[in-house]
Design a protein around this motif. Structure first.
Motif, PDB file in Angstrom:
ATOM      1  N   GLN A  61       0.834  -1.204   0.000  1.00  0.00           N
ATOM      2  CA  GLN A  61       0.000   0.000   0.000  1.00  0.00           C
ATOM      3  C   GLN A  61       0.870   1.255   0.000  1.00  0.00           C
ATOM      4  OE1 GLN A  61      -2.315   0.564   3.543  1.00  0.00           O
ATOM      5  NE2 GLN A  61      -3.839   1.854   2.535  1.00  0.00           N
ATOM      6  N   ALA A  64       2.430   1.672  -3.558  1.00  0.00           N
ATOM      7  CA  ALA A  64       1.426   2.117  -4.534  1.00  0.00           C
ATOM      8  C   ALA A  64       1.146   3.609  -4.396  1.00  0.00           C
ATOM      9  CB  ALA A  64       0.136   1.322  -4.359  1.00  0.00           C
ATOM     10  N   ASN A  65       1.108   4.102  -3.170  1.00  0.00           N
ATOM     11  CA  ASN A  65       0.805   5.512  -2.953  1.00  0.00           C
ATOM     12  C   ASN A  65       2.016   6.412  -3.184  1.00  0.00           C
ATOM     13  OD1 ASN A  65      -2.101   6.109  -1.782  1.00  0.00           O
ATOM     14  ND2 ASN A  65      -1.489   4.087  -1.081  1.00  0.00           N
ATOM     15  N   GLU A  67       4.153   5.814  -5.575  1.00  0.00           N
ATOM     16  CA  GLU A  67       4.205   5.895  -7.031  1.00  0.00           C
ATOM     17  C   GLU A  67       3.112   6.808  -7.596  1.00  0.00           C
ATOM     18  OE1 GLU A  67       6.221   1.486  -7.791  1.00  0.00           O
ATOM     19  OE2 GLU A  67       4.085   1.801  -8.185  1.00  0.00           O
ATOM     20  N   SER A  68       1.901   6.684  -7.092  1.00  0.00           N
ATOM     21  CA  SER A  68       0.804   7.523  -7.607  1.00  0.00           C
ATOM     22  C   SER A  68       1.026   8.987  -7.267  1.00  0.00           C
ATOM     23  CB  SER A  68      -0.541   7.040  -7.057  1.00  0.00           C
ATOM     24  OG  SER A  68      -0.594   7.155  -5.642  1.00  0.00           O
ATOM     25  N   GLN A  69       1.579   9.258  -6.080  1.00  0.00           N
ATOM     26  CA  GLN A  69       1.847  10.645  -5.697  1.00  0.00           C
ATOM     27  C   GLN A  69       3.003  11.223  -6.522  1.00  0.00           C
ATOM     28  OE1 GLN A  69       0.026  12.527  -4.013  1.00  0.00           O
ATOM     29  NE2 GLN A  69       1.231  14.237  -3.244  1.00  0.00           N
ATOM     30  N   ASP A  71       3.667  10.437  -9.565  1.00  0.00           N
ATOM     31  CA  ASP A  71       3.080  10.737 -10.876  1.00  0.00           C
ATOM     32  C   ASP A  71       2.353  12.081 -10.847  1.00  0.00           C
ATOM     33  OD1 ASP A  71       4.020   8.344 -11.868  1.00  0.00           O
ATOM     34  OD2 ASP A  71       2.119   7.272 -11.614  1.00  0.00           O
ATOM     35  N   LEU A  72       1.624  12.336  -9.766  1.00  0.00           N
ATOM     36  CA  LEU A  72       0.896  13.596  -9.627  1.00  0.00           C
ATOM     37  C   LEU A  72       1.862  14.774  -9.526  1.00  0.00           C
ATOM     38  CD1 LEU A  72      -1.796  15.081  -9.172  1.00  0.00           C
ATOM     39  CD2 LEU A  72      -1.546  14.603  -6.730  1.00  0.00           C
ATOM     40  N   LYS A  75       3.489  15.777 -12.871  1.00  0.00           N
ATOM     41  CA  LYS A  75       2.635  16.619 -13.710  1.00  0.00           C
ATOM     42  C   LYS A  75       2.646  18.064 -13.223  1.00  0.00           C
ATOM     43  CE  LYS A  75      -0.563  12.924 -15.071  1.00  0.00           C
ATOM     44  NZ  LYS A  75      -1.964  12.414 -14.986  1.00  0.00           N
ATOM     45  N   GLU A  84       9.736   2.827 -12.240  1.00  0.00           N
ATOM     46  CA  GLU A  84       9.362   1.474 -12.663  1.00  0.00           C
ATOM     47  C   GLU A  84      10.576   0.564 -12.855  1.00  0.00           C
ATOM     48  OE1 GLU A  84       6.887   1.688 -16.076  1.00  0.00           O
ATOM     49  OE2 GLU A  84       5.158   2.498 -14.994  1.00  0.00           O
ATOM     50  N   LYS A 290       2.080   8.826   0.473  1.00  0.00           N
ATOM     51  CA  LYS A 290       2.010  10.121  -0.213  1.00  0.00           C
ATOM     52  C   LYS A 290       2.971  11.123   0.416  1.00  0.00           C
ATOM     53  CE  LYS A 290      -2.802   9.470  -1.610  1.00  0.00           C
ATOM     54  NZ  LYS A 290      -4.211   9.848  -1.379  1.00  0.00           N
TER      55      LYS A 290
END
Length: 353
Positions: A61, A64-65, A67-69, A71-72, A75, A84, A290
């Motif tokens: 968990q 995953a967070n 990596e997603s943060q 990505d955000l 941007k 990756e 995050k």
């Protein structure tokens, strides 16, 4: 003579102004430097090496967070965080983790992100000479582990996020659920640094309350299964486990044993409840992931020094209850709501969304 005195006075005034100006602008200069660094991040590619200690719901968990943060944040800042090709799972093996970290250093990653205390300690040792920034995640006691000089001022290339556990709060919930407890089981891995402090605190708490405790430990899935069987045989009425990765990895294999014996399992993370334990209490690992990513961006994009970034310790206060397990144990958890900042209901699964 007047000209000489006037000249001296003007010189002193100018010097004083320069000194005052330097003192007043030091913080501003630092801010300007960080803003310039952030502006220069446009189009840049940062290599982020993520080293996970072991495969379990809690650590998955977090990753995953992170990596997603990232990505955000990429941007938002017009840059790229490459992770990756630089993500590895150490499978709880120190030799493997050492090899992974060596490979990442050879790949010239810009930052190392170790998940859990053992991985963080290996990264710290590997970066003493090269000073690659290390941003750890889910280290329960960074100071005791020797990762930082202090949580407020790390003083080196290492900082990160902590999942420090409020052991007393977990045991308060246990006693509120059953005020007639006589015997409690302590289930953990002696080799997990994250468990040492909480288990010590749990013993002190239970002794003060006049409650007997039984310790059982294991450092493999098979040993944890045997330890769980031993606690059942000892007749414990509840079991406590801190934020222990070894027990977390085995939870899906032991929760039914405790349910069959009528024993609620109280643990130091929400992911335990997801994997079948009655109750998990403590840090929200999604938020922790995050926040770890945010610290990575502060260092790489904003140019902040890890030595000056305080360790982030997330607030405890959320209880996560497995409603299926609660029903099987015939436990009414509504009485616990007022003792927590929040109460989340989950059902048994292998991973969080």
């Amino acid at each position: 003579m007047k000209k000489k005195v006037l000249s001296m006075v003007l010189s002193m005034a100018m010097a004083t102004a320069m000194l005052v100006g330097c003192g007043a602008s030091s913080d501003n200069n630092e801010t300007i430097k960080e803003e310039e660094t952030a502006a220069n991040a446009e189009g840049k590619v940062y290599k982020v090496g993520i080293v996970q200690y072991v495969d379990d719901a809690s650590l998955n968990q977090i990753v995953a967070n992170i990596e997603s943060q990232l990505d955000l944040l990429a941007k938002e800042n017009g840059c790229t965080f490459e992770y990756e090709d630089y993500y590895y799972n150490g499978n709880a093996d120190s030799t493997t983790i050492n090899q992974i970290v060596t490979e990442l250093i050879n790949d010239e990653v810009d930052v190392l992100v170790p998940i859990a205390t053992p991985t963080a300690m290996i990264c710290q040792a590997a970066t003493e000479d090269n000073q690659i920034p290390v941003v750890f995640a889910a280290v329960s006691d960074p100071e005791a582990a020797g990762l930082v000089e202090s949580n407020d001022a790390p003083g080196s290339n290492v900082t990160g996020t902590s999942d420090a556990l409020n052991t007393e709060a977990v045991l308060d919930l246990m006693l509120e659920q059953n005020r007639d407890l006589d015997k409690v089981g302590l289930l953990y891995d002696k080799g997990q640094d994250s468990s040492a402090g909480p288990i010590k605190d749990a013993k002190k708490y239970l002794e003060a309350a006049g409650i007997e405790y039984v310790e059982k430990t294991g450092n493999t899935n098979d040993e944890v299964m045997l330890a769980a069987d031993a606690l059942v045989a000892e007749g414990v009425e509840a079991v406590f486990t801190p934020t222990d990765n070894t027990i977390m990895t085995a939870e899906l294999g032991i929760y039914e044993k405790f349910i069959e014996a009528g024993i609620p399992h109280y643990c130091g993370a929400d992911s335990f409840a997801l994997n079948g334990a009655y109750l998990g209490y403590g840090v929200n690992y999604a938020t922790l992931g995050k926040e770890t990513a945010n610290m990575v961006a502060e260092i790489l994009v904003e140019g902040k020094d890890p030595a000056t970034l305080p360790v982030k310790t997330l607030d405890n206060g959320t209880a996560t209850v497995n409603t299926e397990t609660a029903a099987a144990l015939n436990l009414d958890y509504d009485k616990l709501r007022d003792m927590c900042d929040g109460l989340v209901e989950v059902q048994t699964a292998e991973e969080f969304d």
